[in-house]
Design a protein around this motif. Structure first.
Motif: not given
Length: 166
Positions: A25-26, A28-30, A141-142, A144-145, A148-149
């Motif tokens: 997940a990380v 993909f998101m970053t 970069r993170s 969106s993670f 969405t979290s």
């Protein structure tokens, strides 16, 4: 990037499937090249989280609900309006609040939506920012993670299996 963390529930976090899912997940998101997580037992501070703020509560009763990210930009505003005009239930707006101007815009738009759709707009705005320090990594970069979290946690609190991102 190597993360070494002490955790309260070591048995859970030490499962390879959990670390692999978190890593995927990380990444993909970053867009980072590689990340590894190393968990150790022994975290001893009392549990706390983003939802410990005064006044935060979730009424998870049976009703029609939609959860959506809400930055206050035109895309998220259009998405909120689409949900409010095409669905009959309540819409839960979830925001990250890091700057005074952004907070002002979000508050003004939420108030306008509440006036236009009385009793149908719930809003959760979360403060997530550094204070009195400058970040070494400023690419965000993170983001969106993080966003969405937060939306996932809110949706899960309401026993929902999805949320929208516009």
């Amino acid at each position: 990037i190597d993360f070494w963390m002490r955790v309260r529930d070591y048995d859970f976090w030490s499962q390879p499937s959990v670390a692999d899912a978190l890593r995927a997940a990380v990444l993909f998101m970053t867009g980072d090249q590689d990340i590894t997580f190393h968990f150790e037992p022994g975290h001893s501070t009392p549990p706390t989280n983003l939802f410990d703020m005064p006044g935060f509560s979730v009424d998870a009763g049976k009703r029609s609900l939609d959860v959506t990210l809400f930055s206050g930009g035109v895309d998220s505003l259009a998405g909120a309006l689409e949900l409010l005009t095409t669905h009959k239930g309540k819409v839960i707006l979830v925001s990250h609040r890091s700057q005074v101007g952004t907070k002002h815009t979000q508050d003004a738009l939420v108030n306008a939506l509440r006036q236009q759709f009385p009793g149908r707009v719930l809003y959760y705005g979360f403060e997530c920012t550094l204070r009195n320090t400058r970040a070494v990594e400023e690419t965000q970069r993170s983001r969106s993670f993080l966003y969405t979290s937060i939306a996932y946690a809110i949706a899960s609190s309401y026993r929902l299996h999805q949320f929208s991102v516009y």
